[in-house]
Design a protein around this motif. Structure first.
Motif, PDB file in Angstrom:
ATOM      1  N   LEU A 279       0.829  -1.203   0.000  1.00 44.74           N
ATOM      2  CA  LEU A 279       0.000   0.000   0.000  1.00 44.74           C
ATOM      3  C   LEU A 279       0.867   1.257   0.000  1.00 44.74           C
ATOM      4  N   PRO A 280       0.452   2.296  -0.717  1.00 46.58           N
ATOM      5  CA  PRO A 280       1.139   3.585  -0.565  1.00 46.58           C
ATOM      6  C   PRO A 280       0.921   4.132   0.832  1.00 46.58           C
ATOM      7  N   LEU A 281       1.779   5.042   1.265  1.00 49.50           N
ATOM      8  CA  LEU A 281       1.699   5.563   2.626  1.00 49.50           C
ATOM      9  C   LEU A 281       0.475   6.442   2.832  1.00 49.50           C
ATOM     10  N   THR A 282      -0.026   7.061   1.770  1.00 51.52           N
ATOM     11  CA  THR A 282      -1.177   7.964   1.885  1.00 51.52           C
ATOM     12  C   THR A 282      -2.296   7.480   0.982  1.00 51.52           C
ATOM     13  N   LEU A 283      -3.473   7.311   1.568  1.00 54.19           N
ATOM     14  CA  LEU A 283      -4.659   6.888   0.837  1.00 54.19           C
ATOM     15  C   LEU A 283      -5.851   7.708   1.325  1.00 54.19           C
ATOM     16  N   THR A 284      -7.032   7.404   0.784  1.00 53.87           N
ATOM     17  CA  THR A 284      -8.266   8.028   1.252  1.00 53.87           C
ATOM     18  C   THR A 284      -9.151   6.957   1.872  1.00 53.87           C
ATOM     19  N   LEU A 285      -9.629   7.234   3.079  1.00 52.35           N
ATOM     20  CA  LEU A 285     -10.535   6.323   3.767  1.00 52.35           C
ATOM     21  C   LEU A 285     -11.961   6.778   3.530  1.00 52.35           C
ATOM     22  N   HIS A 286     -12.790   5.853   3.053  1.00 47.08           N
ATOM     23  CA  HIS A 286     -14.214   6.127   2.838  1.00 47.08           C
ATOM     24  C   HIS A 286     -15.012   5.312   3.843  1.00 47.08           C
ATOM     25  N   ILE A 287     -15.767   5.995   4.686  1.00 44.81           N
ATOM     26  CA  ILE A 287     -16.646   5.325   5.644  1.00 44.81           C
ATOM     27  C   ILE A 287     -17.888   6.178   5.830  1.00 44.81           C
ATOM     28  N   GLY A 288     -19.055   5.516   5.880  1.00 41.10           N
ATOM     29  CA  GLY A 288     -20.279   6.304   5.871  1.00 41.10           C
ATOM     30  C   GLY A 288     -20.293   7.155   4.614  1.00 41.10           C
ATOM     31  N   SER A 289     -20.536   8.428   4.785  1.00 36.82           N
ATOM     32  CA  SER A 289     -20.461   9.354   3.645  1.00 36.82           C
ATOM     33  C   SER A 289     -19.178  10.165   3.680  1.00 36.82           C
ATOM     34  N   ALA A 290     -18.261   9.829   4.595  1.00 38.18           N
ATOM     35  CA  ALA A 290     -17.038  10.607   4.773  1.00 38.18           C
ATOM     36  C   ALA A 290     -15.915  10.065   3.890  1.00 38.18           C
ATOM     37  N   ALA A 291     -15.032  10.954   3.480  1.00 42.55           N
ATOM     38  CA  ALA A 291     -13.818  10.615   2.748  1.00 42.55           C
ATOM     39  C   ALA A 291     -12.698  11.467   3.331  1.00 42.55           C
ATOM     40  N   VAL A 292     -11.733  10.822   4.004  1.00 45.18           N
ATOM     41  CA  VAL A 292     -10.660  11.577   4.653  1.00 45.18           C
ATOM     42  C   VAL A 292      -9.317  10.968   4.268  1.00 45.18           C
ATOM     43  N   PRO A 293      -8.286  11.800   4.108  1.00 47.41           N
ATOM     44  CA  PRO A 293      -6.954  11.252   3.832  1.00 47.41           C
ATOM     45  C   PRO A 293      -6.405  10.551   5.068  1.00 47.41           C
ATOM     46  N   VAL A 294      -5.660   9.472   4.839  1.00 47.50           N
ATOM     47  CA  VAL A 294      -5.064   8.732   5.951  1.00 47.50           C
ATOM     48  C   VAL A 294      -3.622   8.385   5.603  1.00 47.50           C
ATOM     49  N   ARG A 295      -2.817   8.286   6.660  1.00 47.12           N
ATOM     50  CA  ARG A 295      -1.460   7.759   6.519  1.00 47.12           C
ATOM     51  C   ARG A 295      -1.450   6.352   7.088  1.00 47.12           C
ATOM     52  N   VAL A 296      -0.822   5.454   6.362  1.00 43.53           N
ATOM     53  CA  VAL A 296      -0.835   4.032   6.698  1.00 43.53           C
ATOM     54  C   VAL A 296       0.499   3.645   7.324  1.00 43.53           C
ATOM     55  N   ARG A 297       0.442   3.031   8.510  1.00 36.69           N
ATOM     56  CA  ARG A 297       1.633   2.454   9.128  1.00 36.69           C
ATOM     57  C   ARG A 297       1.441   0.952   9.226  1.00 36.69           C
ATOM     58  N   PRO A 298       2.119   0.164   8.386  1.00 35.16           N
ATOM     59  CA  PRO A 298       1.960  -1.285   8.458  1.00 35.16           C
ATOM     60  C   PRO A 298       2.402  -1.816   9.815  1.00 35.16           C
ATOM     61  N   LEU A 299       1.652  -2.795  10.327  1.00 34.40           N
ATOM     62  CA  LEU A 299       2.007  -3.450  11.582  1.00 34.40           C
ATOM     63  C   LEU A 299       2.258  -4.937  11.350  1.00 34.40           C
ATOM     64  N   GLY A 300       1.235  -5.651  10.869  1.00 41.66           N
ATOM     65  CA  GLY A 300       1.381  -7.072  10.570  1.00 41.66           C
ATOM     66  C   GLY A 300       1.157  -7.323   9.097  1.00 41.66           C
ATOM     67  N   ALA A 301       1.016  -8.602   8.745  1.00 41.29           N
ATOM     68  CA  ALA A 301       0.814  -8.958   7.343  1.00 41.29           C
ATOM     69  C   ALA A 301      -0.469  -8.360   6.789  1.00 41.29           C
ATOM     70  N   ASP A 302      -1.508  -8.271   7.623  1.00 38.26           N
ATOM     71  CA  ASP A 302      -2.780  -7.708   7.157  1.00 38.26           C
ATOM     72  C   ASP A 302      -3.337  -6.675   8.125  1.00 38.26           C
ATOM     73  N   THR A 303      -2.497  -6.139   9.005  1.00 42.20           N
ATOM     74  CA  THR A 303      -2.958  -5.128   9.961  1.00 42.20           C
ATOM     75  C   THR A 303      -2.118  -3.871   9.845  1.00 42.20           C
ATOM     76  N   ALA A 304      -2.710  -2.754  10.195  1.00 45.86           N
ATOM     77  CA  ALA A 304      -2.027  -1.466  10.069  1.00 45.86           C
ATOM     78  C   ALA A 304      -2.644  -0.472  11.022  1.00 45.86           C
ATOM     79  N   ARG A 305      -1.919   0.604  11.256  1.00 45.39           N
ATOM     80  CA  ARG A 305      -2.440   1.745  12.000  1.00 45.39           C
ATOM     81  C   ARG A 305      -2.700   2.871  11.012  1.00 45.39           C
ATOM     82  N   LEU A 306      -3.901   3.426  11.071  1.00 46.10           N
ATOM     83  CA  LEU A 306      -4.276   4.533  10.208  1.00 46.10           C
ATOM     84  C   LEU A 306      -4.340   5.814  11.025  1.00 46.10           C
TER      85      LEU A 306
END
Length: 584
Positions: A279-306
């Motif tokens: 994943l790139p370090l910066t993406l957009t998170l879409h939840i509900g009707s919201a769209a916000v930029p997020v920075r991704v910090r990988p933690l495990g194989a399929d887990t991360a901190r946003l």
């Protein structure tokens, strides 16, 4: 009410289908009519054969407007996947399906449109194959022609069957109303619209605007264009608000039940789709009707901190979409695992956190949260979306049973050790024990005290601890001989030191109630005030300080603070001329 969102490639007939079913025009803007395609969200509704209402959120299919599409699909519980018979599966069909898959949408229909232009069998088979690996794999399929009307009765019946399969809504739950439109109505003020998925909205209710400390009040409600006093889920609702200007609210904001949500800008999540490392370090998170930029910090194989660019009211178990707006594709799905994650400041903290996250499935579980945290406030769990069914151990604090037992054992050891190293102390101070056990609240220490431990005047006393340490008891026995002859003559510093009563020893005796401290090192026996009153009662009333001093056979050093103590206790009363009388 059944609320569904359309999904599918641009120009596959989504809006035409909605128009044919409802007789309403879902495309609201002149630009949409000019281009002949949906740009923003459209809304329409109609009655089904059963008499229930179905409301459509018509979303744009063009790749440039996927963000708008996600704002419409996010809060909606079901979707109608639309594929044109004469075009088949297309790129935006795949992206819309990826978004629905990421959001965990498992209820819906597959509708093959334009059956009058081509044999729908090939497009239907192709779409079935694409849906096979998603939660929509078993949805009912219908082929229709919005132009000739063929298949529309079957589609209406299928929508009724879909409504029967939908899970029961939670009308008594908390409201989290994601706003997808906001506008001003002359004479009414600010109006917002959205899909009510849980909870009730009533005229006059007070809500919170997420991220704002100021309350907003519902001035009016409209459901399907008709005013109403109450709206229950699931429903498309327009809410007229009092107390918020149009400029302060917009798509992506949320109206909340007060005290039931916390806004957060850091969450730990599980990702599906693309591997976290890619994943790139910066993406957009879409939840509900919201769209916000997020920075991704990988933690495990399929887990991360946003880390979110804007705080949102998120809950454990929320589903969301990560999208790369630059490359215009859905990067993956998100399941929220923790909305109050611990800081990752120590070496190895990230790896340890990844190991913890690997055990989580995103389902709210109070027992599991307590096992991981040891202690948690009721409010913190409730606002994270975790139901609480156990009683607190102290105030708002919940505890894992095993952790609580271990804390009790540690408390006993800490109190015993304190008594060993502080023989003159009448027990271990609660605040000292709180620090020793690294607890966030003194109330937890007090709640941990169980027999044979005792809580006495802010201190925890170990079993077998003497009320008065032996060295102090011996010294007091010597001083008591002085008081026997002259009960109101406080021993001077030299006498106290000679018998072994230093500052610490006097403090221990005072705490144990064996000495009465008037001021500094001026001490008498505990019964001195009552004995003094009996002597002063025999004086002519009122009496002066000098007369009291002589009657008590003491010095001014003792008489002044002793009389002030009697005044404070209401045993004597000081007059304007500084004389005193004994109070009956």
């Amino acid at each position: 009410m059944l609320v569904v969102a359309t999904a599918g490639h641009v120009d596959h007939g989504k809006s035409t289908l909605v128009r044919a079913l409802t007789g309403m025009e879902p495309d609201r803007w002149a630009e949409e009519h000019r281009r002949g395609m949906t740009i923003d969200l459209g809304f329409a509704w109609t009655a089904l054969p059963s008499g229930r209402t179905v409301a459509f959120v018509d979303v744009p299919g063009h790749e440039r407007f996927v963000s708008n599409m996600l704002a419409g699909v996010g809060p909606v519980p079901a979707a109608v996947m639309v594929v044109a018979a004469d075009a088949g599966w297309m790129p935006q069909s795949a992206e819309h399906l990826a978004a629905l898959d990421a959001l965990g949408v498992g209820y819906g229909l597959l509708v093959v449109t334009r059956a009058d232009l081509a044999d729908p069998a090939e497009a239907l088979a192709e779409a079935r194959a694409e849906l096979a690996a998603t939660p929509l794999r078993d949805v009912e399929a219908v082929t229709v022609s919005a132009v000739t009307g063929a298949g529309l009765p079957q589609l209406r019946a299928a929508l009724d069957r879909l409504a029967d399969r939908m899970p029961a809504p939670a009308p008594d739950g908390a409201v989290r109303f994601w706003i997808d439109r906001c506008f001003t109505v002359r004479g009414s003020g600010t109006v917002v619209t959205g899909t009510l998925g849980a909870g009730r909205l009533r005229v006059g209710d007070e809500l919170e605007l997420a991220g704002s400390d100021e309350p907003v009040r519902i001035r009016g409600l409209h459901r399907l264009g008709v005013g109403c006093g109450e709206a229950v889920p699931v429903a498309r609702v327009a809410v007229n608000l009092r107390g918020v200007a149009r400029e302060r609210i917009g798509r992506g904001d949320a109206l909340l039940t007060p005290g039931r949500f916390r806004v957060t800008d850091v969450v730990d999540v599980r990702l599906t789709g693309v591997p976290v490392a890619e994943l790139p370090l910066t993406l957009t998170l879409h939840i509900g009707s919201a769209a916000v930029p997020v920075r991704v910090r990988p933690l495990g194989a399929d887990t991360a901190r946003l880390r979110l660019g804007r705080a949102l009211p998120l809950l454990v178990g929320d589903r969301a979409v990560l999208r790369d707006p630059g490359r215009r594709y859905v990067a993956g799905g998100v399941t929220v695992l923790d909305v109050v994650p611990p800081p990752l400041t120590r070496r190895g903290a990230a790896a340890a956190r990844a190991a913890v996250l690997a055990t989580l499935d995103g389902r709210p579980d109070a027992a599991g949260e307590l096992r991981r945290r040891g202690l948690a406030r009721v409010t913190d769990l409730v606002t994270a979306g975790v139901p609480v069914t156990v009683d607190p151990v102290a105030g708002e604090w919940l505890a894992d049973p095993h952790h609580w037992q271990r804390l009790g054992d540690r408390l006993t050891r800490a109190v015993t050790e304190y008594a060993r190293t502080n023989p003159l102390a009448a027990g271990a101070p609660v605040e000292h024990l709180r620090r020793q056990l690294d607890l966030p609240d003194r109330a937890l220490v007090e709640a941990l005290v169980r027999p044979p431990l005792r809580l006495v005047a802010g201190r925890v006393v170990a079993p077998g601890t003497a009320a008065l340490p032996e060295p102090v008891a011996r010294a007091l026995a010597l001083v008591s001989e002085d008081f026997a002859a002259h009960p109101f003559r406080a021993p001077d510093a030299d006498r106290l030191a000679a018998v072994g009563l230093g500052t610490r020893e006097i403090g221990a005796a005072v705490r144990a109630g064996a000495l009465l401290r008037l001021t500094g090192n001026v001490v008498l026996l505990p019964g001195a005030p009552q004995q003094a009153v009996r002597v002063l009662t025999g004086l002519p009333q009122p009496f002066t300080l000098s007369a009291a001093r002589q009657a008590l056979d003491t010095t001014r050093r003792v008489a002044v603070p002793l009389l002030e103590l009697l005044d404070q206790r209401g045993l004597t009363r000081r007059l304007p001329d500084d004389a005193r009388v004994v109070v009956d």
